[in-house]
Design an enzyme around this catalytic site. Structure first.
Site, PDB file in Angstrom:
ATOM      1  N   CYS A 264      17.921  34.979 -14.132  1.00 48.56           N
ATOM      2  CA  CYS A 264      18.926  34.928 -14.860  1.00 48.56           C
ATOM      3  C   CYS A 264      18.807  34.761 -16.345  1.00 48.56           C
ATOM      4  O   CYS A 264      17.543  34.905 -16.725  1.00 48.56           O
ATOM      5  CB  CYS A 264      20.095  34.180 -14.422  1.00 48.56           C
ATOM      6  SG  CYS A 264      19.587  32.213 -14.607  1.00 48.56           S
ATOM      7  N   ARG A 265      19.622  34.366 -17.225  1.00 49.38           N
ATOM      8  CA  ARG A 265      19.477  34.075 -18.443  1.00 49.38           C
ATOM      9  C   ARG A 265      18.505  32.748 -18.729  1.00 49.38           C
ATOM     10  O   ARG A 265      17.576  32.904 -19.444  1.00 49.38           O
ATOM     11  CB  ARG A 265      20.849  33.916 -19.308  1.00 49.38           C
ATOM     12  CG  ARG A 265      20.636  33.912 -20.941  1.00 49.38           C
ATOM     13  CD  ARG A 265      21.944  33.321 -21.732  1.00 49.38           C
ATOM     14  NE  ARG A 265      22.276  31.993 -21.416  1.00 49.38           N
ATOM     15  CZ  ARG A 265      21.835  31.221 -22.240  1.00 49.38           C
ATOM     16  NH1 ARG A 265      21.029  31.328 -23.143  1.00 49.38           N
ATOM     17  NH2 ARG A 265      22.301  29.779 -21.808  1.00 49.38           N
TER      18      ARG A 265
END
Length: 103
Positions: free
Chosen positions: A67-68
């Site tokens: 993810c980020r």
């Protein structure tokens, strides 16, 4: 009881990819984030869609969740591990990724 989540550092993932290890890279970010830049080997399955797209994942092949920053992918790993998948969280997510990024 909280599930223990396996983790991998970005440099260790790069080494595994360079060795040609069979892995499933799953990016759980939203489409807009994906379009801003993602790993070319990754498949996009936003976190909210994960329960509906489990049939796209192979239980026999290790999963690397992305993810980020590592928080959403950590939650995804907890969920998938409970279901019997071999899921590992990419520490630091795309913010820490030093490798190539596709747009």
């Amino acid at each position: 009881m909280e599930q223990q989540v396996k983790e991998i550092l970005p440099d260790d993932l790069i080494a595994k990819l360079e060795k040609g290890e069979k892995l499933q890279l799953v990016d759980v970010r939203e489409l807009e984030e994906w379009n801003a830049g993602h790993m070319k080997e990754a498949k996009l399955i936003p976190l909210g869609f994960l329960p509906h797209r489990l049939d796209e994942l192979d239980k026999e092949t290790p999963l690397i969740m992305i993810c980020r920053s590592g928080a959403r992918s950590h939650r995804a790993c907890e969920y998938l591990t409970e279901l019997g998948f071999d899921a590992t969280n990419l520490v630091g997510g795309m913010l820490a990724w030093p490798g190539e990024v596709e747009k």
